[in-house]
Design an enzyme around this catalytic site. Structure first.
Site, mmCIF file in Angstrom:
data_model
loop_
_atom_site.group_PDB
_atom_site.id
_atom_site.type_symbol
_atom_site.label_atom_id
_atom_site.label_comp_id
_atom_site.label_asym_id
_atom_site.label_seq_id
_atom_site.Cartn_x
_atom_site.Cartn_y
_atom_site.Cartn_z
ATOM 1 N N ASP A 157 2.455 3.182 -5.860
ATOM 2 C CA ASP A 157 1.521 3.093 -6.982
ATOM 3 C C ASP A 157 0.553 4.255 -7.042
ATOM 4 O O ASP A 157 0.316 4.961 -6.063
ATOM 5 C CB ASP A 157 0.679 1.818 -6.842
ATOM 6 C CG ASP A 157 -0.367 1.939 -5.723
ATOM 7 O OD1 ASP A 157 0.031 2.229 -4.574
ATOM 8 O OD2 ASP A 157 -1.572 1.777 -6.007
ATOM 9 N N GLY A 183 3.513 -2.004 -1.437
ATOM 10 C CA GLY A 183 4.413 -0.886 -1.725
ATOM 11 C C GLY A 183 5.838 -1.070 -1.266
ATOM 12 O O GLY A 183 6.758 -0.540 -1.881
ATOM 13 N N GLU A 206 8.089 0.037 5.482
ATOM 14 C CA GLU A 206 6.992 0.694 4.734
ATOM 15 C C GLU A 206 7.561 1.569 3.625
ATOM 16 O O GLU A 206 8.651 2.115 3.754
ATOM 17 C CB GLU A 206 6.199 1.595 5.687
ATOM 18 C CG GLU A 206 4.808 1.106 6.031
ATOM 19 C CD GLU A 206 3.770 1.343 4.928
ATOM 20 O OE1 GLU A 206 4.079 1.156 3.733
ATOM 21 O OE2 GLU A 206 2.646 1.707 5.277
ATOM 22 N N ASP A 207 6.806 1.738 2.572
ATOM 23 C CA ASP A 207 7.246 2.621 1.492
ATOM 24 C C ASP A 207 7.198 4.084 1.926
ATOM 25 O O ASP A 207 8.137 4.837 1.714
ATOM 26 C CB ASP A 207 6.423 2.398 0.213
ATOM 27 C CG ASP A 207 4.907 2.431 0.431
ATOM 28 O OD1 ASP A 207 4.444 2.686 1.559
ATOM 29 O OD2 ASP A 207 4.174 2.197 -0.550
ATOM 30 N N ARG A 237 4.397 0.931 -10.057
ATOM 31 C CA ARG A 237 5.261 0.415 -8.989
ATOM 32 C C ARG A 237 6.633 0.033 -9.514
ATOM 33 O O ARG A 237 7.613 0.002 -8.767
ATOM 34 C CB ARG A 237 4.633 -0.833 -8.347
ATOM 35 C CG ARG A 237 3.342 -0.587 -7.593
ATOM 36 C CD ARG A 237 2.984 -1.829 -6.782
ATOM 37 N NE ARG A 237 1.602 -1.840 -6.328
ATOM 38 C CZ ARG A 237 1.161 -1.261 -5.214
ATOM 39 N NH1 ARG A 237 1.997 -0.607 -4.443
ATOM 40 N NH2 ARG A 237 -0.104 -1.340 -4.875
ATOM 41 N N ASP A 252 2.719 8.709 5.693
ATOM 42 C CA ASP A 252 1.959 9.865 5.208
ATOM 43 C C ASP A 252 1.123 10.405 6.371
ATOM 44 O O ASP A 252 1.637 11.124 7.222
ATOM 45 C CB ASP A 252 1.129 9.393 4.004
ATOM 46 C CG ASP A 252 0.396 10.508 3.276
ATOM 47 O OD1 ASP A 252 0.907 11.635 3.251
ATOM 48 O OD2 ASP A 252 -0.677 10.245 2.723
ATOM 49 N N THR A 274 -1.848 4.193 8.858
ATOM 50 C CA THR A 274 -1.446 2.801 8.642
ATOM 51 C C THR A 274 -0.469 2.356 9.721
ATOM 52 O O THR A 274 -0.614 1.283 10.310
ATOM 53 C CB THR A 274 -0.795 2.639 7.245
ATOM 54 O OG1 THR A 274 -1.690 3.150 6.266
ATOM 55 C CG2 THR A 274 -0.477 1.191 6.954
ATOM 56 N N GLY A 306 0.030 8.638 8.765
ATOM 57 C CA GLY A 306 0.394 7.877 9.960
ATOM 58 C C GLY A 306 -0.684 6.901 10.402
ATOM 59 O O GLY A 306 -0.484 6.145 11.358
HETATM 60 P P1 IMP Z 1 -0.746 6.642 5.765
HETATM 61 O O1 IMP Z 1 -1.610 5.618 6.411
HETATM 62 O O2 IMP Z 1 -1.540 7.852 5.357
HETATM 63 O O3 IMP Z 1 0.506 6.995 6.529
HETATM 64 O O4 IMP Z 1 -0.362 6.095 4.350
HETATM 65 C C1 IMP Z 1 0.493 5.090 4.105
HETATM 66 C C2 IMP Z 1 0.128 4.488 2.766
HETATM 67 O O5 IMP Z 1 -0.525 5.411 1.878
HETATM 68 C C3 IMP Z 1 1.385 4.059 2.057
HETATM 69 O O6 IMP Z 1 1.761 2.758 2.410
HETATM 70 C C4 IMP Z 1 0.993 4.181 0.601
HETATM 71 O O7 IMP Z 1 0.396 2.987 0.161
HETATM 72 C C5 IMP Z 1 -0.045 5.274 0.562
HETATM 73 N N1 IMP Z 1 0.534 6.568 0.115
HETATM 74 C C6 IMP Z 1 0.668 7.694 0.836
HETATM 75 N N2 IMP Z 1 1.229 8.687 0.122
HETATM 76 C C7 IMP Z 1 1.471 8.159 -1.103
HETATM 77 C C8 IMP Z 1 2.064 8.688 -2.322
HETATM 78 O O8 IMP Z 1 2.500 9.844 -2.432
HETATM 79 N N3 IMP Z 1 2.119 7.830 -3.362
HETATM 80 C C9 IMP Z 1 1.668 6.549 -3.314
HETATM 81 N N4 IMP Z 1 1.130 6.007 -2.207
HETATM 82 C C10 IMP Z 1 1.021 6.817 -1.115
HETATM 83 MG MG MG Z 2 -0.867 2.289 -2.123
#
Ligand code: IMP
Ligand code: MG
Length: 175
Positions: free
Chosen positions: A157, A42, A97-98, A163, A101, A105, A103
């Protein structure tokens, strides 16, 4: 535009946010070197644009993780798929990071990278959905805070698609 897409952040807004983060990183690490570590896949568009806005001695590396769950929700388990190849000890590392969300990851990657004993570890996220947080983490550099909507484009994505859209769009299947 394909499917049910509505532009949330246009390519010019994105470019402004990326330039702002580039200036912040340039200022914070003035006179030093940085390693930009992009989280595949991403962050690859964000990293490539951000790198060109950073006026420092910079190198790139990449890391890849998988988080289990549905296509729109992380299930809370993060697995390392590809590690960096650069030694990070005593280096200035910026994790790129893209989107931040839940947190989960970032919590996983922070622990992994801190174990390598970098001199500094900073976290740049183009997008931040603060309302979704499950872990007490925040980014050092944020492009845009966005509401709790699923977005695609500019690297992000849905099931590996979209993407390559130049704008960041809210994606919904209901139509
Ligand atoms: P986290 O671990 O929930 O913080 O999520 C991080 C990962 O979730 C990002 O690197 C994205 O790959 C994916 N992600 C979270 N929200 C979105 C979204 O709205 N669109 C696409 N990918 C998302
Ligand atoms: Mg993804």
């Amino acid at each position: 535009m394909p499917h049910n897409m509505k532009i949330l952040l246009s390519r010019t807004q994105i470019a402004d946010g990326v330039a702002r983060i580039g200036q912040q990183i340039t200022r914070d690490f003035a006179g030093e070197s940085v390693i930009l570590v992009g989280v595949l896949k991403g962050a690859c568009l964000f990293l490539s644009d951000l790198a060109r806005q950073i006026e420092l001695d910079a190198t790139f590396d990449f890391i890849a993780v998988r988080s289990y769950g549905t296509q729109k929700e992380s299930a809370g388990e993060v697995q390392l798929i590809k590690d960096v190849t650069t030694p990070l000890e005593d280096k200035n590392v910026v994790l790129v990071e893209d989107i931040l969300d839940t947190g989960l990851t970032f919590s996983f990657l922070r622990k992994l990278l801190l174990a390598r004993k970098p001199r500094t570890l900073k976290f740049a996220a183009l997008l931040d959905k603060p309302s979704r947080r499950q872990m007490p983490v925040q980014a050092d550099y944020v492009g845009f805070q966005i509401p709790d909507e699923f977005v695609v484009g500019y690297g992000l994505d849905y099931a590996e698609r979209f993407r390559n859209l130049p704008d960041i769009c809210v994606f919904s299947e209901d139509r």
